[in-house]
Design an enzyme around this catalytic site. Structure first.
Site, PDB file in Angstrom:
ATOM      1  CG  PHE A 122     -13.024   1.723   7.298  1.00 22.31           C
ATOM      2  CD1 PHE A 122     -12.583   1.111   6.136  1.00 22.31           C
ATOM      3  CD2 PHE A 122     -13.610   0.924   8.277  1.00 22.31           C
ATOM      4  CE1 PHE A 122     -12.716  -0.254   5.937  1.00 22.31           C
ATOM      5  CE2 PHE A 122     -13.758  -0.456   8.082  1.00 22.31           C
ATOM      6  CZ  PHE A 122     -13.305  -1.033   6.905  1.00 22.31           C
TER       7      PHE A 122
ATOM      8  CD  GLU B 150      -9.068  -9.348  -3.276  1.00 21.90           C
ATOM      9  OE1 GLU B 150      -9.892  -9.010  -2.404  1.00 21.90           O
ATOM     10  OE2 GLU B 150      -7.873  -9.605  -3.007  1.00 21.90           O
TER      11      GLU B 150
ATOM     12  CE1 TYR C 206      -9.481  -3.198   0.625  1.00 27.36           C
ATOM     13  CE2 TYR C 206      -8.546  -1.342  -0.570  1.00 27.36           C
ATOM     14  CZ  TYR C 206      -8.393  -2.439   0.252  1.00 27.36           C
ATOM     15  OH  TYR C 206      -7.146  -2.783   0.737  1.00 27.36           O
TER      16      TYR C 206
ATOM     17  CB  THR D  88      -6.970  -5.436  10.161  1.00 25.20           C
ATOM     18  OG1 THR D  88      -7.488  -6.596   9.508  1.00 25.20           O
ATOM     19  CG2 THR D  88      -7.309  -4.192   9.370  1.00 25.20           C
TER      20      THR D  88
ATOM     21  NE  ARG E 200      -6.039 -11.892   5.707  1.00 25.90           N
ATOM     22  CZ  ARG E 200      -6.710 -10.730   5.697  1.00 25.90           C
ATOM     23  NH1 ARG E 200      -6.849 -10.038   4.562  1.00 25.90           N
ATOM     24  NH2 ARG E 200      -7.232 -10.244   6.788  1.00 25.90           N
TER      25      ARG E 200
ATOM     26  CG  ASN F 118      -3.500  -2.062   7.041  1.00 25.40           C
ATOM     27  OD1 ASN F 118      -3.406  -1.754   5.858  1.00 25.40           O
ATOM     28  ND2 ASN F 118      -4.513  -2.749   7.533  1.00 25.40           N
TER      29      ASN F 118
ATOM     30  CE  LYS G  21      -3.971  -2.162   2.347  1.00 20.66           C
ATOM     31  NZ  LYS G  21      -4.857  -2.061   3.536  1.00 20.66           N
TER      32      LYS G  21
ATOM     33  NE  ARG H 211      -2.271  -5.470   7.311  1.00 20.68           N
ATOM     34  CZ  ARG H 211      -3.438  -5.989   6.966  1.00 20.68           C
ATOM     35  NH1 ARG H 211      -3.978  -6.961   7.686  1.00 20.68           N
ATOM     36  NH2 ARG H 211      -4.080  -5.535   5.909  1.00 20.68           N
TER      37      ARG H 211
ATOM     38  CG  HIS I 225      -5.508  -6.202  -0.157  1.00 24.63           C
ATOM     39  ND1 HIS I 225      -6.727  -6.205   0.477  1.00 24.63           N
ATOM     40  CD2 HIS I 225      -5.580  -7.145  -1.143  1.00 24.63           C
ATOM     41  CE1 HIS I 225      -7.515  -7.103  -0.110  1.00 24.63           C
ATOM     42  NE2 HIS I 225      -6.852  -7.680  -1.098  1.00 24.63           N
TER      43      HIS I 225
HETATM   44  N1  UDP Z   1      -9.499  -0.233   7.607  1.00 24.88           N
HETATM   45  C1  UDP Z   1      -9.569   0.988   8.267  1.00 24.88           C
HETATM   46  N2  UDP Z   1     -10.199   1.036   9.495  1.00 24.88           N
HETATM   47  C2  UDP Z   1     -10.750  -0.067  10.075  1.00 24.88           C
HETATM   48  C3  UDP Z   1     -10.681  -1.298   9.393  1.00 24.88           C
HETATM   49  C4  UDP Z   1     -10.050  -1.342   8.162  1.00 24.88           C
HETATM   50  O1  UDP Z   1      -9.082   2.000   7.777  1.00 24.88           O
HETATM   51  O2  UDP Z   1     -11.306   0.033  11.176  1.00 24.88           O
HETATM   52  C5  UDP Z   1      -8.819  -0.299   6.288  1.00 24.88           C
HETATM   53  C6  UDP Z   1      -7.435  -0.966   6.385  1.00 24.88           C
HETATM   54  O3  UDP Z   1      -6.576  -0.337   5.431  1.00 24.88           O
HETATM   55  C7  UDP Z   1      -7.769  -2.405   6.007  1.00 24.88           C
HETATM   56  C8  UDP Z   1      -8.818  -2.186   4.912  1.00 24.88           C
HETATM   57  O4  UDP Z   1      -9.593  -1.097   5.395  1.00 24.88           O
HETATM   58  O5  UDP Z   1      -6.631  -3.115   5.572  1.00 24.88           O
HETATM   59  C9  UDP Z   1      -9.722  -3.369   4.629  1.00 24.88           C
HETATM   60  O6  UDP Z   1     -10.279  -3.817   5.859  1.00 24.88           O
HETATM   61  P1  UDP Z   1     -10.393  -5.369   6.189  1.00 24.88           P
HETATM   62  O7  UDP Z   1     -11.296  -5.506   7.378  1.00 24.88           O
HETATM   63  O8  UDP Z   1     -10.756  -6.128   4.956  1.00 24.88           O
HETATM   64  O9  UDP Z   1      -8.907  -5.741   6.668  1.00 24.88           O
HETATM   65  P2  UDP Z   1      -7.758  -6.617   5.972  1.00 24.88           P
HETATM   66  O10 UDP Z   1      -8.432  -7.715   5.196  1.00 24.88           O
HETATM   67  O11 UDP Z   1      -6.973  -5.666   5.091  1.00 24.88           O
HETATM   68  O12 UDP Z   1      -6.933  -7.135   7.115  1.00 24.88           O
HETATM   69 MG    MG Z   2      -9.921  -7.628   3.795  1.00 27.64          MG
END
Ligand code: UDP
Ligand code: MG
Length: 137
Positions: free
Chosen positions: A59, A128, A51, A93, A87, A114, A11, A104, A117
Site C-alpha cells: 500500500f 518523527e 513513511y 488502524t 495510540r 483513517n 490526515k 478512528r 497518524h
Molecule cells: N495502511 C493502508 N493499508 C493497510 C495498512 C495501512 O492503507 O493495509 C495505511 C493507513 O493509512 C495506516 C498507514 O498506512 O495508518 C500506516 O500503517 P501502520 O501499519 O503503521 O498503521 P498505524 O500505525 O497508522 O495504525
Molecule cells: Mg504506524
C-alpha cells in the site's frame, strides 16, 4: 511514566471534513497538550521519507498519494505516557476493528483514509518530532 512527546498527524480525509477541532478535542480532553502544530500540504518527498519504514508494503504508493492529497495538521502532543495514550485514543488502524469512541471508530473512512497518524514507540516519536519540528526545544 514521566512526561513524553509524540507526533500526531490529522490526515487529509479528516481535514477535508473539518474534523480538526473535534480530533484535537480528544487529545486535550485526555490530558495531552498541543505544544507545536502546523497545517501543511506534504510533498511526495516528505511523505515518502516519513513513511519510509513501509516502503516495501503493497500500500506504500497509495499511502503517499493519499497523504499528499490535501492538508494535514502535524502536531506534537505532550503528557504522561503520550505515545501509548495517543495510540489508545486513535484506535486500531482498521476502523472496523477500532474500539468504540476512539478517533478512528468515530471518524475514519477506511483502513487507508483513517483520519490520524500517531507515533508507535518512544524512539519513533523522537525521530518523527525531529522530522517535522527540528527547531522545537
Ligand atoms: N495502511 C493502508 N493499508 C493497510 C495498512 C495501512 O492503507 O493495509 C495505511 C493507513 O493509512 C495506516 C498507514 O498506512 O495508518 C500506516 O500503517 P501502520 O501499519 O503503521 O498503521 P498505524 O500505525 O497508522 O495504525
Ligand atoms: Mg504506524
Amino acid at each position: 511514566m514521566s512526561k513524553q512527546r509524540t507526533l500526531s498527524i490529522i490526515k487529509p480525509d479528516a481535514t477535508a471534513r473539518n474534523l480538526v477541532g473535534k480530533i484535537l478535542g480528544h487529545f486535550e480532553q485526555a490530558g495531552l497538550t498541543v505544544v507545536a502544530a502546523k497545517m501543511m500540504t506534504l510533498t511526495p518527498e516528505q511523505a515518502g521519507q516519513f513513511y519510509i519504514i513501509h516502503k516495501d508494503r503493497p500500500f506504500y504508493g497509495e499511502l503517499i498519494d493519499y497523504m499528499c492529497s490535501g492538508r494535514v495538521l502535524v502536531s506534537v502532543l505532550e503528557g504522561e505516557d503520550a505515545v501509548n495514550l495517543n495510540r489508545t485514543l486513535m484506535g486500531a488502524t482498521d476502523p472496523k476493528k477500532a474500539a468504540p469512541g476512539t478517533i478512528r471508530a468515530l471518524y475514519a473512512e477506511s483502513i487507508a483514509a483513517n483520519a490520524v497518524h500517531g507515533s508507535d514507540s518512544a524512539e519513533n516519536a523522537a525521530t518523527e518530532v525531529k522530522f517535522f519540528f527540528p527547531e522545537l526545544k
